[in-house]
Design an enzyme around this catalytic site. Structure first.
Site, PDB file in Angstrom:
ATOM      1  CD  GLU A  46      -2.624  -1.797   1.095  1.00 30.66           C
ATOM      2  OE1 GLU A  46      -3.666  -2.259   0.623  1.00 30.66           O
ATOM      3  OE2 GLU A  46      -1.776  -2.473   1.703  1.00 30.66           O
ATOM      4  CB  THR A  47       1.297   4.153  -1.968  1.00 22.18           C
ATOM      5  OG1 THR A  47       2.397   3.372  -2.446  1.00 22.18           O
ATOM      6  CG2 THR A  47       1.726   5.612  -1.852  1.00 22.18           C
TER       7      THR A  47
END
Length: 263
Positions: A46-47
Protein backbone atom coordinates in the site's frame (compact mmCIF):
# COMPACT_ATOMS: atom_id res chain seq x y z
CA UNK A 1 6.45 18.90 -9.39
CA UNK A 2 8.26 17.43 -6.40
CA UNK A 3 6.47 15.38 -3.75
CA UNK A 4 7.96 14.09 -0.49
CA UNK A 5 7.77 10.33 0.05
CA UNK A 6 8.55 8.14 3.05
CA UNK A 7 8.84 4.37 3.31
CA UNK A 8 8.26 2.76 6.68
CA UNK A 9 7.98 -0.69 8.24
CA UNK A 10 4.76 -0.99 10.24
CA UNK A 11 3.80 -3.38 13.04
CA UNK A 12 7.42 -4.06 13.97
CA UNK A 13 10.09 -2.74 16.31
CA UNK A 14 12.95 -3.29 13.82
CA UNK A 15 13.80 -2.49 10.23
CA UNK A 16 13.11 -5.10 7.55
CA UNK A 17 10.27 -6.57 9.58
CA UNK A 18 6.54 -5.91 9.59
CA UNK A 19 4.80 -4.50 6.53
CA UNK A 20 6.42 -1.81 4.38
CA UNK A 21 4.24 1.11 3.29
CA UNK A 22 4.87 4.32 1.41
CA UNK A 23 3.42 7.61 2.63
CA UNK A 24 3.06 10.65 0.35
CA UNK A 25 1.90 13.93 1.98
CA UNK A 26 -0.08 16.22 -0.35
CA UNK A 27 -1.54 19.70 -0.05
CA UNK A 28 -4.43 18.85 -2.40
CA UNK A 29 -5.55 15.77 -4.30
CA UNK A 30 -3.84 14.83 -7.53
CA UNK A 31 -5.83 13.01 -10.25
CA UNK A 32 -6.73 9.45 -9.28
CA UNK A 33 -4.74 8.05 -12.20
CA UNK A 34 -1.63 9.82 -10.87
CA UNK A 35 -2.14 8.43 -7.37
CA UNK A 36 -2.58 4.94 -8.81
CA UNK A 37 0.51 5.32 -11.00
CA UNK A 38 2.62 6.36 -8.00
CA UNK A 39 1.38 3.34 -6.02
CA UNK A 40 2.14 1.03 -8.95
CA UNK A 41 5.63 2.55 -9.28
CA UNK A 42 6.27 2.06 -5.55
CA UNK A 43 5.16 -1.58 -5.89
CA UNK A 44 4.47 -1.92 -2.17
CA UNK A 45 1.37 -3.49 -0.67
CA UNK A 46 0.00 0.00 0.00
CA UNK A 47 0.84 3.61 -0.60
CA UNK A 48 -1.03 6.11 1.59
CA UNK A 49 -1.76 9.68 0.49
CA UNK A 50 -3.09 12.35 2.82
CA UNK A 51 -4.10 16.00 2.76
CA UNK A 52 -4.85 18.37 5.66
CA UNK A 53 -8.48 19.29 6.34
CA UNK A 54 -10.26 21.63 8.77
CA UNK A 55 -10.89 18.73 11.16
CA UNK A 56 -7.65 16.78 10.70
CA UNK A 57 -6.60 14.86 7.61
CA UNK A 58 -8.12 12.94 4.71
CA UNK A 59 -6.38 9.65 3.89
CA UNK A 60 -6.57 7.32 0.89
CA UNK A 61 -4.82 3.99 0.24
CA UNK A 62 -3.72 2.40 -3.03
CA UNK A 63 -2.26 -1.01 -3.79
CA UNK A 64 -0.27 -1.32 -7.03
CA UNK A 65 -3.57 -2.25 -8.70
CA UNK A 66 -6.55 -0.63 -6.93
CA UNK A 67 -7.72 1.86 -4.31
CA UNK A 68 -8.90 0.10 -1.13
CA UNK A 69 -11.46 1.04 1.53
CA UNK A 70 -9.26 0.43 4.59
CA UNK A 71 -5.60 -0.23 5.33
CA UNK A 72 -4.20 -0.57 8.82
CA UNK A 73 -0.44 -0.67 8.32
CA UNK A 74 -0.35 2.31 5.93
CA UNK A 75 -2.52 4.31 8.36
CA UNK A 76 -0.11 3.43 11.16
CA UNK A 77 2.80 4.51 8.93
CA UNK A 78 1.05 7.79 8.08
CA UNK A 79 0.47 8.54 11.75
CA UNK A 80 4.16 7.90 12.42
CA UNK A 81 5.13 10.41 9.70
CA UNK A 82 2.82 13.03 11.18
CA UNK A 83 3.81 12.46 14.82
CA UNK A 84 7.54 11.80 14.52
CA UNK A 85 8.64 13.36 11.20
CA UNK A 86 6.24 16.26 10.58
CA UNK A 87 6.11 17.01 14.34
CA UNK A 88 2.32 17.11 14.65
CA UNK A 89 1.40 18.65 18.00
CA UNK A 90 -0.95 16.47 20.03
CA UNK A 91 -1.44 12.88 21.11
CA UNK A 92 -4.26 11.95 18.70
CA UNK A 93 -4.89 12.27 14.97
CA UNK A 94 -8.18 12.08 13.08
CA UNK A 95 -8.39 10.80 9.51
CA UNK A 96 -11.42 11.02 7.26
CA UNK A 97 -11.57 8.03 4.91
CA UNK A 98 -13.71 5.69 2.85
CA UNK A 99 -14.32 3.78 6.09
CA UNK A 100 -15.39 6.85 8.07
CA UNK A 101 -13.46 8.69 10.76
CA UNK A 102 -10.35 6.86 11.95
CA UNK A 103 -8.50 8.04 15.05
CA UNK A 104 -4.91 7.21 15.93
CA UNK A 105 -3.36 8.03 19.27
CA UNK A 106 0.23 7.91 20.46
CA UNK A 107 1.41 6.17 23.61
CA UNK A 108 5.23 6.38 23.85
CA UNK A 109 6.47 4.64 20.66
CA UNK A 110 3.24 2.65 20.17
CA UNK A 111 0.51 3.92 17.86
CA UNK A 112 -3.07 2.79 18.40
CA UNK A 113 -5.58 2.64 15.56
CA UNK A 114 -9.32 2.97 16.27
CA UNK A 115 -11.15 1.09 13.50
CA UNK A 116 -14.76 -0.08 13.01
CA UNK A 117 -15.33 -3.74 13.87
CA UNK A 118 -16.09 -6.14 11.02
CA UNK A 119 -19.32 -8.13 10.78
CA UNK A 120 -18.85 -11.90 10.42
CA UNK A 121 -21.19 -14.37 8.72
CA UNK A 122 -20.45 -18.07 9.09
CA UNK A 123 -20.37 -19.91 5.76
CA UNK A 124 -22.25 -23.20 5.97
CA UNK A 125 -20.95 -24.17 2.53
CA UNK A 126 -17.25 -23.59 1.88
CA UNK A 127 -16.47 -21.76 -1.37
CA UNK A 128 -15.15 -24.45 -3.76
CA UNK A 129 -12.28 -22.24 -4.94
CA UNK A 130 -11.09 -21.74 -1.36
CA UNK A 131 -11.02 -25.48 -0.67
CA UNK A 132 -9.27 -26.11 -3.97
CA UNK A 133 -6.66 -23.46 -3.22
CA UNK A 134 -5.96 -24.93 0.25
CA UNK A 135 -5.33 -28.46 -1.10
CA UNK A 136 -5.12 -30.99 1.73
CA UNK A 137 -5.82 -28.42 4.46
CA UNK A 138 -9.49 -28.27 5.45
CA UNK A 139 -10.61 -25.24 7.50
CA UNK A 140 -12.44 -25.83 10.77
CA UNK A 141 -14.71 -22.84 10.10
CA UNK A 142 -15.10 -20.26 7.33
CA UNK A 143 -16.57 -16.79 7.71
CA UNK A 144 -17.34 -13.94 5.35
CA UNK A 145 -16.68 -10.38 6.49
CA UNK A 146 -17.39 -7.13 4.69
CA UNK A 147 -14.44 -7.54 2.33
CA UNK A 148 -12.70 -10.85 3.11
CA UNK A 149 -13.12 -14.54 3.78
CA UNK A 150 -11.64 -15.82 7.05
CA UNK A 151 -10.62 -19.47 7.34
CA UNK A 152 -9.96 -20.89 10.81
CA UNK A 153 -7.42 -23.74 10.83
CA UNK A 154 -6.68 -26.37 13.48
CA UNK A 155 -3.38 -25.01 14.79
CA UNK A 156 -0.57 -22.51 14.33
CA UNK A 157 1.61 -24.92 12.38
CA UNK A 158 -1.07 -25.26 9.69
CA UNK A 159 -1.19 -21.49 9.33
CA UNK A 160 2.59 -21.20 9.10
CA UNK A 161 3.05 -24.00 6.57
CA UNK A 162 0.04 -23.28 4.34
CA UNK A 163 0.96 -22.76 0.68
CA UNK A 164 -2.30 -21.90 -1.06
CA UNK A 165 -2.71 -21.65 -4.82
CA UNK A 166 -2.98 -17.87 -5.13
CA UNK A 167 -4.16 -18.11 -8.73
CA UNK A 168 -7.20 -20.09 -7.59
CA UNK A 169 -7.66 -17.77 -4.59
CA UNK A 170 -7.76 -14.81 -6.96
CA UNK A 171 -11.05 -16.08 -8.41
CA UNK A 172 -12.89 -15.53 -5.11
CA UNK A 173 -15.09 -12.38 -5.15
CA UNK A 174 -13.44 -10.77 -2.10
CA UNK A 175 -10.55 -8.43 -1.29
CA UNK A 176 -8.57 -11.32 0.20
CA UNK A 177 -8.48 -14.37 2.47
CA UNK A 178 -7.49 -14.36 6.15
CA UNK A 179 -6.11 -17.61 7.60
CA UNK A 180 -5.95 -17.94 11.38
CA UNK A 181 -5.57 -20.29 14.34
CA UNK A 182 -5.06 -20.15 18.10
CA UNK A 183 -1.48 -19.20 18.87
CA UNK A 184 1.07 -21.18 20.83
CA UNK A 185 2.70 -18.20 22.56
CA UNK A 186 0.16 -15.48 21.68
CA UNK A 187 -3.62 -15.47 21.60
CA UNK A 188 -3.88 -16.00 17.83
CA UNK A 189 -1.83 -16.03 14.64
CA UNK A 190 -2.80 -15.17 11.10
CA UNK A 191 -1.74 -14.74 7.47
CA UNK A 192 -3.43 -12.75 4.70
CA UNK A 193 -3.55 -13.53 0.98
CA UNK A 194 -4.92 -10.93 -1.44
CA UNK A 195 -4.08 -11.76 -5.08
CA UNK A 196 -7.37 -10.04 -6.02
CA UNK A 197 -5.80 -6.77 -4.85
CA UNK A 198 -2.43 -7.37 -6.49
CA UNK A 199 -0.79 -8.81 -3.33
CA UNK A 200 0.00 -12.54 -3.19
CA UNK A 201 0.61 -12.37 0.58
CA UNK A 202 0.47 -9.25 2.73
CA UNK A 203 3.18 -9.27 5.44
CA UNK A 204 1.02 -7.67 8.18
CA UNK A 205 -2.60 -6.63 7.74
CA UNK A 206 -4.01 -4.24 10.32
CA UNK A 207 -7.48 -4.12 8.76
CA UNK A 208 -7.77 -7.93 8.92
CA UNK A 209 -7.66 -7.60 12.71
CA UNK A 210 -11.06 -5.89 12.64
CA UNK A 211 -12.26 -9.35 11.58
CA UNK A 212 -9.90 -11.46 13.69
CA UNK A 213 -10.36 -9.60 16.97
CA UNK A 214 -14.13 -10.08 17.48
CA UNK A 215 -13.82 -13.76 16.54
CA UNK A 216 -10.99 -14.54 18.94
CA UNK A 217 -12.40 -12.29 21.68
CA UNK A 218 -15.50 -14.47 21.72
CA UNK A 219 -13.58 -17.75 21.40
CA UNK A 220 -11.10 -16.93 24.16
CA UNK A 221 -13.43 -14.94 26.42
CA UNK A 222 -11.22 -11.86 26.58
CA UNK A 223 -11.22 -8.45 24.94
CA UNK A 224 -7.48 -7.64 25.00
CA UNK A 225 -5.44 -9.87 22.71
CA UNK A 226 -1.84 -10.35 21.56
CA UNK A 227 -1.41 -11.37 17.95
CA UNK A 228 1.27 -12.39 15.46
CA UNK A 229 0.97 -12.30 11.71
CA UNK A 230 3.27 -15.15 10.78
CA UNK A 231 4.33 -14.12 7.30
CA UNK A 232 8.01 -14.26 6.32
CA UNK A 233 8.59 -10.69 7.62
CA UNK A 234 6.26 -11.15 10.59
CA UNK A 235 4.32 -8.60 12.58
CA UNK A 236 3.34 -7.93 16.20
CA UNK A 237 -0.05 -6.45 17.10
CA UNK A 238 -2.01 -5.77 20.28
CA UNK A 239 -5.77 -5.53 19.83
CA UNK A 240 -8.69 -4.57 22.04
CA UNK A 241 -12.40 -5.04 21.34
CA UNK A 242 -14.54 -2.06 22.34
CA UNK A 243 -18.14 -2.87 21.34
CA UNK A 244 -18.35 -1.83 17.66
CA UNK A 245 -14.74 -0.61 17.49
CA UNK A 246 -11.35 -2.35 17.52
CA UNK A 247 -8.14 -0.82 18.81
CA UNK A 248 -5.08 -2.11 16.95
CA UNK A 249 -1.68 -1.15 18.35
CA UNK A 250 1.70 -1.44 16.66
CA UNK A 251 5.11 0.11 16.29
CA UNK A 252 6.74 1.63 13.21
CA UNK A 253 10.28 2.17 11.95
CA UNK A 254 11.26 4.74 9.30
CA UNK A 255 13.26 3.24 6.43
CA UNK A 256 13.74 6.08 3.92
CA UNK A 257 12.92 9.66 2.96
CA UNK A 258 12.86 10.76 -0.66
CA UNK A 259 11.37 12.95 -3.36
CA UNK A 260 9.09 12.00 -6.24
CA UNK A 261 9.77 13.91 -9.46
CA UNK A 262 6.65 14.41 -11.60
CA UNK A 263 7.12 16.33 -14.85
Amino acid sequence: MQLPIYQLDAFTDHLFGGNPAAVVPLTSWLPDETLQAIAAENNLAETAFYIPTDSGFHIRWFTPAIEVDLCGHATLATAYVLFFVENYVGEQLSFDSRSGILNVRKEADWLILDFPVDTLHKQLLAPPALLEAFGDVTPVEIFRGKTDFMAVLENEEQVRSLQPDVIVLSTLPVRGVIVTAKGEEVDFVSRFFAPQSGIAEDPVTGSAHTTLTPYWAEKLGKTELNALQVSKRGGVLKTKLLNDRVEIAGQVRLYLRGTIEIA
